[in-house]
Motif scaffolding. Sequence first.
Motif, mmCIF file in Angstrom:
data_model
loop_
_atom_site.group_PDB
_atom_site.id
_atom_site.type_symbol
_atom_site.label_atom_id
_atom_site.label_comp_id
_atom_site.label_asym_id
_atom_site.label_seq_id
_atom_site.Cartn_x
_atom_site.Cartn_y
_atom_site.Cartn_z
ATOM 1 N N THR A 175 0.857 -1.188 0.000
ATOM 2 C CA THR A 175 0.000 0.000 0.000
ATOM 3 C C THR A 175 0.894 1.239 0.000
ATOM 4 O O THR A 175 2.094 1.147 0.323
ATOM 5 N N PRO A 176 0.353 2.397 -0.324
ATOM 6 C CA PRO A 176 1.163 3.614 -0.248
ATOM 7 C C PRO A 176 1.767 3.826 1.149
ATOM 8 O O PRO A 176 2.922 4.233 1.271
ATOM 9 N N GLU A 177 0.978 3.516 2.173
ATOM 10 C CA GLU A 177 1.474 3.687 3.540
ATOM 11 C C GLU A 177 2.675 2.773 3.807
ATOM 12 O O GLU A 177 3.645 3.174 4.438
ATOM 13 N N LEU A 228 5.697 4.464 -5.407
ATOM 14 C CA LEU A 228 4.873 5.651 -5.159
ATOM 15 C C LEU A 228 4.774 6.505 -6.416
ATOM 16 O O LEU A 228 3.717 7.046 -6.733
ATOM 17 N N ASN A 235 1.425 7.465 -8.822
ATOM 18 C CA ASN A 235 1.099 8.900 -8.741
ATOM 19 C C ASN A 235 0.684 9.316 -7.337
ATOM 20 O O ASN A 235 -0.250 10.094 -7.154
ATOM 21 N N GLU A 236 1.401 8.815 -6.358
ATOM 22 C CA GLU A 236 1.138 9.163 -4.955
ATOM 23 C C GLU A 236 1.933 10.428 -4.618
ATOM 24 O O GLU A 236 2.906 10.411 -3.865
ATOM 25 N N CYS A 237 1.494 11.539 -5.171
ATOM 26 C CA CYS A 237 2.229 12.801 -5.101
ATOM 27 C C CYS A 237 2.373 13.322 -3.673
ATOM 28 O O CYS A 237 3.459 13.791 -3.296
ATOM 29 N N ASP A 238 1.315 13.249 -2.894
ATOM 30 C CA ASP A 238 1.383 13.756 -1.521
ATOM 31 C C ASP A 238 2.386 12.971 -0.683
ATOM 32 O O ASP A 238 3.147 13.549 0.100
ATOM 33 N N GLU A 239 2.398 11.658 -0.872
ATOM 34 C CA GLU A 239 3.341 10.830 -0.123
ATOM 35 C C GLU A 239 4.777 11.137 -0.532
ATOM 36 O O GLU A 239 5.673 11.205 0.303
ATOM 37 N N CYS A 263 2.044 15.235 -11.026
ATOM 38 C CA CYS A 263 2.391 15.763 -9.699
ATOM 39 C C CYS A 263 2.790 17.236 -9.742
ATOM 40 O O CYS A 263 3.333 17.758 -8.768
#
Length: 96
Positions: free
Chosen positions: A5-7, A30, A34-38, A65
């Motif tokens: 998972t992203p986490e 990530l 496209n997990e930009c915030d992470e 992003c």
Amino acid sequence: MSSRTPEECVELAVDTSADPDNREDAIHALKMANECDELADLVSNDDIEDQYREQALHSLGTPQCDSTLQQLVEQQSLDSSLQETAEKLLQKINDN
């Protein structure tokens, strides 16, 4: 994205005892998702090594992003070398 998972990817990326290749793979996962915030959180994290912060920053250098990268640049809260890199990446995106 990987089976993580992203986490889980963020946890792995900041884990100083983890294998360096696994940490890099987590940051890459990530980016692919496209997990930009992470990614931005990793860039802003002073507790991890610069090489991983730099990798996360370069991973933000995508059109998906760009708004997150823009926020990082505007906040001007990064170290000078990361700030300069962020500005160059944003300019490159804007030029395309």
